[in-house]
Design a protein around this motif. Structure first.
Motif, PDB file in Angstrom:
ATOM      1  N   ALA A  82       0.833  -1.212   0.000  1.00 53.83           N
ATOM      2  CA  ALA A  82       0.000   0.000   0.000  1.00 53.83           C
ATOM      3  C   ALA A  82       0.864   1.258   0.000  1.00 53.83           C
ATOM      4  O   ALA A  82       0.560   2.241  -0.697  1.00 53.83           O
ATOM      5  N   LEU A  83       1.963   1.229   0.763  1.00 56.71           N
ATOM      6  CA  LEU A  83       2.872   2.376   0.782  1.00 56.71           C
ATOM      7  C   LEU A  83       3.566   2.548  -0.568  1.00 56.71           C
ATOM      8  O   LEU A  83       3.810   3.672  -1.019  1.00 56.71           O
ATOM      9  N   GLY A  84       3.889   1.421  -1.211  1.00 55.62           N
ATOM     10  CA  GLY A  84       4.503   1.495  -2.545  1.00 55.62           C
ATOM     11  C   GLY A  84       3.571   2.122  -3.557  1.00 55.62           C
ATOM     12  O   GLY A  84       3.997   2.947  -4.385  1.00 55.62           O
ATOM     13  N   LYS A 129       5.471  -2.162  -9.989  1.00 57.12           N
ATOM     14  CA  LYS A 129       6.664  -2.857  -9.491  1.00 57.12           C
ATOM     15  C   LYS A 129       6.909  -2.557  -8.013  1.00 57.12           C
ATOM     16  O   LYS A 129       7.342  -3.429  -7.257  1.00 57.12           O
ATOM     17  N   ALA A 130       6.643  -1.318  -7.599  1.00 57.95           N
ATOM     18  CA  ALA A 130       6.803  -0.962  -6.190  1.00 57.95           C
ATOM     19  C   ALA A 130       5.821  -1.735  -5.314  1.00 57.95           C
ATOM     20  O   ALA A 130       6.134  -2.091  -4.176  1.00 57.95           O
ATOM     21  N   MET A 158       6.067  -8.375  -2.189  1.00 56.19           N
ATOM     22  CA  MET A 158       5.529  -9.715  -2.434  1.00 56.19           C
ATOM     23  C   MET A 158       6.595 -10.613  -3.048  1.00 56.19           C
ATOM     24  O   MET A 158       6.728 -11.784  -2.666  1.00 56.19           O
ATOM     25  N   VAL A 159       7.374 -10.072  -3.979  1.00 55.49           N
ATOM     26  CA  VAL A 159       8.400 -10.869  -4.658  1.00 55.49           C
ATOM     27  C   VAL A 159       9.514 -11.246  -3.686  1.00 55.49           C
ATOM     28  O   VAL A 159      10.001 -12.387  -3.693  1.00 55.49           O
ATOM     29  N   ILE A 160       9.928 -10.302  -2.836  1.00 56.46           N
ATOM     30  CA  ILE A 160      10.976 -10.620  -1.854  1.00 56.46           C
ATOM     31  C   ILE A 160      10.491 -11.703  -0.892  1.00 56.46           C
ATOM     32  O   ILE A 160      11.225 -12.637  -0.549  1.00 56.46           O
ATOM     33  N   LEU A 211      13.914  -4.692 -10.787  1.00 55.01           N
ATOM     34  CA  LEU A 211      12.628  -3.994 -10.812  1.00 55.01           C
ATOM     35  C   LEU A 211      12.786  -2.519 -11.178  1.00 55.01           C
ATOM     36  O   LEU A 211      11.788  -1.827 -11.412  1.00 55.01           O
ATOM     37  N   GLU A 212      14.025  -2.049 -11.175  1.00 54.70           N
ATOM     38  CA  GLU A 212      14.355  -0.671 -11.570  1.00 54.70           C
ATOM     39  C   GLU A 212      13.653   0.360 -10.695  1.00 54.70           C
ATOM     40  O   GLU A 212      13.189   1.403 -11.166  1.00 54.70           O
TER      41      GLU A 212
END
Length: 735
Positions: free
Chosen positions: A255-257, A273-274, A279-281, A333-334
Motif C-alpha cells: 500500500a505504501l509502494g 513494481k513498487a 511480495m516478490v521478496i 525492478l528498476e
C-alpha cells in the motif's frame, strides 16, 4: 515484464505448500512407537482437535456478526468498501487454516519424534524439525497465495477514474483482509495461551509442588491437558500469529509502494513494481527457506552443539542468500534508489537478529541474567519473582533501542535523507515497510525452528508417560532446549516485525483515510484557503487538516488510552489464566483425593475432564480481551476523530512493544532459571530453590506464553481495525 514478477508469487506459494505436504507425508511414514505411545498421542490429538473445533465455532459466529455489520456499513451507509466482508472472512479463514494444519502435523509428530529419539538424537531432530517445517511452509504458502489471489481479483474488478489511483484502491482494500487474519490470530493466541498456561499451572502446582511427582508423570490428571496446550497455544496460536504478521508486513508495504509512486512523475509500470516488490521478496525468501531446510542435517553421533550448528546453518544460509538476491531483485525492478531500499531490507534482517540475540542473552541459562534469577530462588519465592521482574524490565531497553536504530536507518536508507526531510517522507516510510518484509522474508525456516520446539516438548512428555528409557527423555529434552535457544531468534523476529509492521500500517492508515473520504464523496478539502483534491492529498496535508500534533489534546488523550490498552489487555489475559488455572487446580486435587489408585499407578486419571474444563474456560475468557481490542479504535474514532485514533495507535505501539518484550523475557528467565536448577545447580530438583523456581516459572508462564505474545497481535489488530473503520471515522466524530 511486471506480469513475470507477479507469477513468481503464486509459484512460490504453491511450491511451499507442495513441500509442506511432502514433509508431512515423510513424517507420517515414520513409526509412532509402541501401543502406549500411540494411545497417549491419540489422547493429545483428540483433545487438541476438540479444542480447536470448539474455538472455531465461537470465532466463526463472531466473524459472521462482524461481516454483517460491515455489510451494512458498505451497502447501507456507503462508508466502507463492498469487498470488506469477503476480505475479512478470507483473512480469518486462512489464518485459522494455517494454525490448524500446523497443529494437526504436530500432534502426529510428537510420538514419532520420541520413537526416533530412541534410535539417536539426530533422528529425533530430523523428524521434529521437518514436522516444524510443515508449519513454516504452510504459513508462508497460504499467506502468499491469499495475497496474490486478492491482488489478481481486485486488480480485475476495481475501477477508478484516475489510473494511478487504482493500485492505491486495490492495496488499501487488501489491507482489510489483514484485519480478519489479526482477529483470528488474537483469538488463537489468547484462547490457546489461556488453555496451555491454565493446564501448565495446574499440572505444576498440584503435581510437582504439592504431590511431588515428576513433570509429565502419567499419574498427573492435568498432564494430557498440558500437552494439548502446547499444541493449541504454541503451535496453532503461533501459526495464526505469524501468518498475520507476514501478510500484514507485505500488505502495508504494498500500500505504501502504491502511494509513494503515484502521480504523473511516475509511470504506471513503476508503481506496479513498487507494489509487487515486497511480495516478490517474500516469495523468493520462501524458496530460499526451503533450500535452508534441506541444509539442516547432522551426523548420527552429533552432539547438542552440532545440532545447534546444523539449525543455524539453515537459518543463516537462507538469510544470507536473501540479502544477496534481494539486491538483484530491486535493481531488476528498476526502483528509484534500489540500493537504498535494499539497505532497508538488510536493516530489517539485522534488527530481527539483534533482538533475537538480546532475547537469548536475557533468557538463556548460559548467561548471567537467568543465573541471577536462579540464584535468587535459593532465597525464596519473593526473591525469584522480584529478580525476574527486574531482569525483564532491564531487558526491554536493548530491543527498543534496536528498533529505534533500525527504524531510523531503514527510513534513512530508503529516503536517502538522514535529516528526515518531508520531501522524501513517503519513500522513507516505504523503507520501514521493506525492513519489516526483510525481517520476515525467511519466515519459512525461522518458524520451522520455532515450531519444532513444542513438538520436541510433547515428545518428551510422551516418553515420560510411556515409561521409555530415561535416555530417550534426555534426548528429547536436549531437542527441546535447542528449540528454546533457536526460538529466541524467532521471538525476536516476531516482536521486531510487530513494531515495524505497525509503523508501516500506521502510515497506510493515512491512505485508508483518503479512500474513506472518497467513499463519502468528499472529493476535496480546504487547507489554508486552498482547495486540494482528495486523491492529491499528501501525508503532510492530512496531518494539517486533522491537526495531528502534540499540542492537540485529542492526540495526547489518544496516546494515553493506547498505552493503557496494553496494560488493560495484559491484566485481562493474566486474570483469565488465573481463573482458569484455579478451576484446573481444584479438579486435579479432586481427582487425587477421590480416585483411588492414581498415586500407585493402578488407575488412570480422568484426563478428558481436565481437557474439557480448560477448553470451556479458555473459550469464555478469550472473548473480552479480543473484543476490547476491536472496540477501542472504533470508540476513539467516533469520540476524538482521526487525531485521537492516531494518538491511540502511537500509544499502543510504544507501550505495547515495550511491555511485550518485558513480559516475554521475564517469563523466559523464570522458565530457564527453573531448568538451570533442575540440572543440579543451587540444590537441584526437589530442593527449596527448585520449589521457589517452580513458583517463578508458574508466574512467568502467562507472561511469556499468553499476554506477551498476544500484545504483538494487539498493536497490529488495533491498527487494522482503524484502517478498516477509517470511513466511519471520517464520517462520524463527536469532537
Amino acid at each position: 515484464m511486471s506480469s513475470f514478477w507477479f507469477w513468481i508469487i503464486p509459484f512460490s506459494a504453491l511450491t511451499a505448500l507442495l513441500f509442506a505436504f511432502f514433509f508431512f507425508k515423510q513424517m507420517m511414514r515414520e513409526k509412532e512407537g509402541n501401543e502406549t505411545m500411540k494411545k497417549i498421542a491419540h489422547h493429545i490429538r483428540v483433545g487438541s482437535l476438540a479444542y480447536l473445533k470448539q474455538q472455531y465455532k465461537i470465532v466463526s459466529a463472531i466473524f459472521v456478526i462482524i461481516a454483517l455489520i460491515f455489510s451494512f456499513l458498505a451497502f447501507g451507509l456507503n462508508v466502507q468498501s463492498p469487498w470488506l466482508p469477503l476480505t475479512l472472512i478470507s483473512g480469518g479463514f486462512f489464518s485459522g487454516l494455517a494454525g490448524y494444519l500446523g497443529m494437526r502435523t504436530a500432534t502426529y509428530a510428537s510420538a514419532r519424534t520420541a520413537n526416533a529419539a530412541m534410535e539417536s538424537l539426530d533422528r529425533g531432530l530430523k523428524v521434529a524439525f521437518r514436522s516444524g517445517a510443515v508449519m513454516g511452509l504452510v504459513v508462508v504458502g497460504l499467506g502468499l497465495l491469499n495475497v496474490s489471489g486478492w491482488f489478481a481479483i481486485l486488480s480485475y474488478f476495481v475501477e477508478t477514474s484516475l489510473p494511478s489511483q487504482k493500485l492505491i484502491m486495490v492495496t488499501t482494500t487488501m489491507l482489510t483482509f489483514g484485519m480478519g487474519a489479526s482477529l483470528q490470530a488474537l483469538f488463537a493466541r489468547v484462547g490457546g495461551g489461556i488453555f496451555t498456561k491454565a493446564a501448565d499451572v495446574g499440572a505444576d502446582l498440584v503435581g510437582k509442588v504439592e504431590a511431588g511427582i515428576p513433570e509429565d508423570d502419567p499419574r498427573n490428571p492435568a498432564t494430557i491437558a498440558d500437552n494439548v496446550g502446547d499444541n493449541v497455544g504454541d503451535v496453532a496460536g503461533m501459526g495464526a500469529d505469524l501468518y498475520e504478521s507476514y501478510c500484514g508486513s507485505i500488505l502495508a508495504t504494498a500500500a505504501l509502494g502504491a502511494a509513494t509512486f503515484a502521480g504523473s512523475q511516475f509511470s504506471a509500470d513503476l508503481q506496479l513494481k513498487a507494489v509487487l516488490a515486497p511480495m516478490v521478496i517474500g516469495a523468493v525468501g520462501t524458496l530460499l527457506s526451503i533450500f535452508g531446510i534441506f541444509l539442516v542435517r547432522a551426523k548420527s553421533d552429533a552432539s547438542s552443539k552440532d545440532l545447534l550448528k546444523a539449525l543455524n546453518t539453515g537459518i543463516y544460509a537462507s538469510a544470507g542468500l536473501i540479502v544477496v538476491v534481494s539486491l538483484f531483485i530491486l535493481h531488476l525492478l528498476e526502483l528509484p534508489n534500489a540500493t537504498g531500499i535494499w539497505g532497508s531490507v538488510v536493516i530489517g534482517l539485522l534488527t530481527g537478529i539483534a533482538i533475537g540475540k538480546a532475547t537469548e542473552y536475557y533468557t538463556s541459562p548460559l548467561y548471567s541474567p537467568t543465573r541471577r534469577v536462579a540464584e535468587q530462588a535459593s532465597k525464596g519465592p519473593a526473591n525469584v519473582i522480584i529478580s525476574g521482574l527486574g531482569e525483564g524490565m532491564i531487558s526491554s531497553s536493548f530491543p527498543v533501542l534496536a528498533i529505534v536504530v533500525g527504524t531510523f536507518l531503514a527510513y534513512a536508507f530508503a529516503s536517502s535523507d538522514f535529516g528526515f526531510g518531508s520531501k522524501s517522507m513517503t519513500m522513507g516510510l516505504y523503507g520501514i515497510g521493506m525492513a519489516a518484509v526483510g525481517m520476515l522474508s525467511t519466515l519459512g525456516i525461522t518458524l520451522a525452528t520455532d515450531a519444532y520446539g513444542p513438538i520436541a516438548d510433547n515428545a518428551g512428555g510422551n516418553a515420560e508417560m510411556s515409561g521409555l528409557d530415561p535416555e530417550v527423555r534426555r534426548r528429547t529434552d536436549t531437542l527441546d532446549s535447542l528449540g528454546n535457544t533457536t526460538a529466541a531468534m524467532g521471538k525476536g523476529f516476531a516482536i521486531g516485525s510487530a513494531a515495524l509492521t505497525a509503523l508501516a500500517l500506521l502510515a497506510s492508515y493515512i491512505e485508508a483515510l483518503k479512500m474513506g473520504m472518497q467513499n463519502i464523496n468528499m472529493n476535496s478539502i480546504l487547507i489554508n484557503e486552498i482547495s486540494i483534491p482528495t486523491h492529491a492529498l499528501t501525508l503532510e496535508n492530512l496531518m494539517v487538516y486533522y491537526q495531528v500534533h502534540l499540542l492537540n489534546p485529542k492526540v495526547l488523550l489518544g496516546i494515553f488510552i493506547g498505552a493503557m490498552m496494553a496494560f488493560l489487555f495484559c491484566g485481562l489475559t493474566m486474570n483469565a489464566v488465573g481463573r482458569s488455572a484455579s478451576k484446573m487446580i481444584v479438579e486435579v486435587r479432586r481427582q487425587f483425593r477421590e480416585i483411588k489408585g492414581i498415586f500407585e499407578g493402578t488407575t488412570e486419571p480422568d484426563y478428558a475432564e481436565c481437557v474439557k474444563i480448560t477448553t470451556l474456560s479458555a473459550q469464555k475468557e478469550m472473548l473480552a480481551p479480543a473484543l476490547f481490542a476491536v472496540i477501542a479504535p472504533v470508540a476513539v474514532g467516533i469520540i476524538f476523530g482521526v487525531a485521537g485514533v492516531l494518538g491511540l495507535l502511537t500509544g499502543a505501539l510504544a507501550g505495547g512493544f515495550t511491555l511485550a518484550v518485558f513480559m516475554a523475557n521475564s517469563g523466559g528467565a523464570w522458565d530457564n532459571a527453573k531448568k538451570f536448577i533442575e540440572e543440579g545447580n543451587f540444590g537441584g530438583k526437589g530442593s527449596e530453590s527448585h520449589k521457589s523456581a517452580v513458583i517463578g516459572d508458574t508466574v512467568g508462564d502467562p507472561f511469556k506464553d499468553t499476554s506477551g505474545p498476544s500484545l504483538n497481535i494487539l498493536i497490529k489488530l488495533m491498527t487494522m481495525v482503524a484502517i478498516v473503520m477509517s470511513g466511519v471515522t471520517v464520517s462520524f466524530s463527536l469532537f
